[in-house]
Motif scaffolding. Structure first.
Motif, mmCIF file in Angstrom:
data_model
loop_
_atom_site.group_PDB
_atom_site.id
_atom_site.type_symbol
_atom_site.label_atom_id
_atom_site.label_comp_id
_atom_site.label_asym_id
_atom_site.label_seq_id
_atom_site.Cartn_x
_atom_site.Cartn_y
_atom_site.Cartn_z
ATOM 1 N N PRO A 202 16.263 -14.061 -9.804
ATOM 2 C CA PRO A 202 16.469 -12.890 -8.941
ATOM 3 C C PRO A 202 15.254 -12.653 -8.040
ATOM 4 C CG PRO A 202 16.070 -12.228 -11.227
ATOM 5 C CD PRO A 202 16.097 -13.719 -11.210
ATOM 6 N N VAL A 203 15.514 -12.021 -6.874
ATOM 7 C CA VAL A 203 14.433 -11.705 -5.926
ATOM 8 C C VAL A 203 14.064 -10.229 -6.068
ATOM 9 C CG1 VAL A 203 13.810 -11.535 -3.472
ATOM 10 C CG2 VAL A 203 15.141 -13.486 -4.277
ATOM 11 N N VAL A 204 12.754 -9.973 -6.237
ATOM 12 C CA VAL A 204 12.248 -8.596 -6.306
ATOM 13 C C VAL A 204 11.386 -8.370 -5.068
ATOM 14 C CG1 VAL A 204 10.814 -6.978 -7.614
ATOM 15 C CG2 VAL A 204 12.214 -8.660 -8.843
ATOM 16 N N ALA A 205 11.771 -7.404 -4.221
ATOM 17 C CA ALA A 205 11.029 -7.172 -2.976
ATOM 18 C C ALA A 205 10.164 -5.921 -3.099
ATOM 19 C CB ALA A 205 11.996 -7.017 -1.813
ATOM 20 N N LEU A 206 8.904 -6.057 -2.662
ATOM 21 C CA LEU A 206 8.011 -4.889 -2.607
ATOM 22 C C LEU A 206 8.099 -4.305 -1.205
ATOM 23 C CD1 LEU A 206 4.721 -6.320 -4.203
ATOM 24 C CD2 LEU A 206 6.519 -5.069 -5.342
ATOM 25 N N VAL A 207 8.399 -3.022 -1.116
ATOM 26 C CA VAL A 207 8.400 -2.372 0.196
ATOM 27 C C VAL A 207 7.551 -1.109 0.079
ATOM 28 C CG1 VAL A 207 10.716 -3.195 0.770
ATOM 29 C CG2 VAL A 207 10.451 -0.926 -0.211
ATOM 30 N N GLY A 208 7.151 -0.585 1.220
ATOM 31 C CA GLY A 208 6.382 0.656 1.184
ATOM 32 C C GLY A 208 5.704 0.907 2.505
ATOM 33 N N TYR A 209 5.188 2.126 2.649
ATOM 34 C CA TYR A 209 4.448 2.499 3.857
ATOM 35 C C TYR A 209 3.205 1.625 3.931
ATOM 36 C CZ TYR A 209 3.348 5.756 7.609
ATOM 37 O OH TYR A 209 3.121 6.315 8.840
ATOM 38 N N THR A 210 2.741 1.395 5.117
ATOM 39 C CA THR A 210 1.575 0.529 5.257
ATOM 40 C C THR A 210 0.382 1.135 4.505
ATOM 41 O OG1 THR A 210 0.292 -0.735 6.844
ATOM 42 C CG2 THR A 210 0.775 1.530 7.461
ATOM 43 N N ASN A 211 -0.375 0.270 3.867
ATOM 44 C CA ASN A 211 -1.567 0.694 3.113
ATOM 45 C C ASN A 211 -1.245 1.389 1.788
ATOM 46 O OD1 ASN A 211 -4.286 0.182 3.477
ATOM 47 N ND2 ASN A 211 -4.768 2.298 3.938
ATOM 48 N N ALA A 212 -0.010 1.205 1.280
ATOM 49 C CA ALA A 212 0.364 1.857 0.006
ATOM 50 C C ALA A 212 -0.161 1.073 -1.190
ATOM 51 C CB ALA A 212 1.876 2.002 -0.087
ATOM 52 N N GLY A 213 -0.648 -0.150 -0.945
ATOM 53 C CA GLY A 213 -1.196 -0.952 -2.045
ATOM 54 C C GLY A 213 -0.255 -2.055 -2.513
ATOM 55 N N LYS A 214 0.707 -2.437 -1.645
ATOM 56 C CA LYS A 214 1.672 -3.477 -2.027
ATOM 57 C C LYS A 214 0.995 -4.810 -2.317
ATOM 58 C CE LYS A 214 4.208 -3.270 1.598
ATOM 59 N NZ LYS A 214 3.289 -2.310 2.206
#
Length: 422
Positions: A202-214
């Motif tokens: 399975p694919v797990v994608a990290l998303v978030g506002y820029t500079n959130a620490g992804k």
């Protein structure tokens, strides 16, 4: 002043009081300064919010303000002024003439960062296309002498084309060329993705506002050394890695470009493809900088962009409240209590590693799909599909008949879909 290799910049955030939808001025200015800091060889000397009732068509700011700012910029020996908002080509030209410095608006600044960060062929092409579209709207600034003619002596077929028309045509031709190249690159990526769909992970994608620490979280999860700096837009191209979770579950982890509010439309279009990985994801981890004063608004921006992209509503999502190590006192207690009441929220610190074990376990559980039993009949000619079922280890029983094989399989919905696509 100082180092000749550095560009000395001043950041201005116009706070237009008549604009009801305007973002809160101080956090917006802070974000603009952080954006500027993401550019190499650029040093921000000063920054300020400039309040004004409405934007002036000719110079953006009123004449008194222009003069006052001009003196300050001259004293500080500024080379570049970054204006956090839209600036029309006419305003840009007038301010540059008045202040004798280069002006860059928010779109121009984000484009500069994108072009500095893009790594993959596709990223580079997308940046070039967005930059050309932006440049095309600003040709009036580059050519003030519109009467200058190019081509023909004027004896045949009129006076020839103006410089601005020739430049526009050159940009349009270049855009067509880039679009063709991009189509090829996208096709290649589609093949890569199709190959990856066949991988049973399975694919797990990290998303978030820029500079959130992804990227820091990505490094924690993968042990990979993805560029993780405290910078806006540090990641521009999705990075994929295979990861084995503590439960033994293997997944593909994808780190994506940070989202940002008020992203200019041509950039949303240009960077849609770098977020395509999210559309393929089996699980989305929404990473939030929970220590940020506008964490709520940032989360809303991210969710709005995900909806715009068409991320399926049935894609499971886990909220990761990152940077908990920066939150103290009552606020920390409140957040921890809220998180305890919500199964889909995990307070962590990617920096110190606290809270990550619970997150890993939750990811494993979220990916434990239900299995169903099916009976299948395959012809002898279906050797490839039968081999795939054996590789997946989903066959419970198999008997051979006169015209092929009768199988009993136990599989997940995802495996069934992959089998139908074979």
């Amino acid at each position: 002043m100082g180092d000749p290799h550095l560009t000395y910049a001043w950041v201005l955030h116009p706070d237009i009081t008549s604009d009801r939808d305007a973002r809160e001025a101080q956090p917006a200015l802070k974000e603009a300064v952080a954006l500027a800091a993401a550019l190499p060889d650029l040093k921000v000397i000063g920054s300020e919010v400039v309040r004004l009732p409405k934007a002036h068509p000719g110079m953006l700011f009123g004449s008194g303000k222009v003069e006052e700012l001009g003196k300050r910029l001259e004293e500080a020996e500024i080379d570049l002024v970054l204006i956090d908002g839209p600036v029309s080509p006419v305003q840009q030209r007038n301010l540059e003439k008045e202040w004798k410095v280069k002006i860059l608006d928010r779109t121009g600044l984000i484009l500069e960062i994108f072009s500095d960060r893009a790594r993959t062929r596709e990223g580079v092409l997308q940046v070039e296309m967005a930059a050309l579209s932006y440049q095309r709207t600003r040709l009036v600034r580059a050519w003030t002498h519109l009467e200058r003619q190019r081509g023909g002596l004027g004896f045949v077929g009129g006076p020839g084309e103006t410089q601005i028309e020739a430049d526009r045509r050159a940009i349009d031709e270049q855009l067509v060329r880039l679009r063709r190249q991009l189509e090829k690159v996208v096709k290649t990526r589609e093949l890569h993705r199709a190959a990856r769909r066949k991988v049973p992970f399975p694919v797990v994608a990290l998303v978030g506002y820029t500079n959130a620490g992804k990227s820091t979280l990505f490094n924690r999860l993968t042990g990979a050394d993805v560029m993780a700096k405290d910078m806006l837009f540090a990641t521009l191209d999705p990075t994929m890695r295979g990861v084995t979770l503590p439960s033994g579950r293997e997944v593909i982890l994808s780190d994506t470009v940070g989202f940002i509010s008020d992203l200019p439309t041509q950039l949303v279009a240009a960077f849609r493809a770098t977020l395509e990985e999210v559309l393929e994801a089996d699980l989305v981890l929404h990473v939030r900088d929970i220590s940020h004063p506008q964490s709520e608004e940032q989360a809303e921006d991210v969710e709005a962009i995900l909806q715009e992209l068409g991320v399926a509503e049935d894609t499971p999502m886990i909220e990761v409240w990152n940077k908990m190590d920066l939150v103290t006192g009552d606020r920390r207690e409140t957040l921890m209590a809220l998180a305890e009441r919500n199964d889909a929220v995990f307070p962590v610190s990617a920096w110190t590693g606290s809270g990550l074990h619970r997150l890993f376990d939750s990811v494993s559980v979220a990916l434990e799909e239900e299995k169903t039993e099916r009976e299948l009949h395959l012809d002898f000619a279906d050797g490839r599909r039968r081999a795939w079922l054996h590789e997946e280890g989903v066959i419970e029983a198999e008997t051979q008949s006169e015209d092929g094989f009768d199988l009993k399989v136990r599989w997940t919905a995802r495996q069934e879909k992959r089998f139908r696509d074979l």
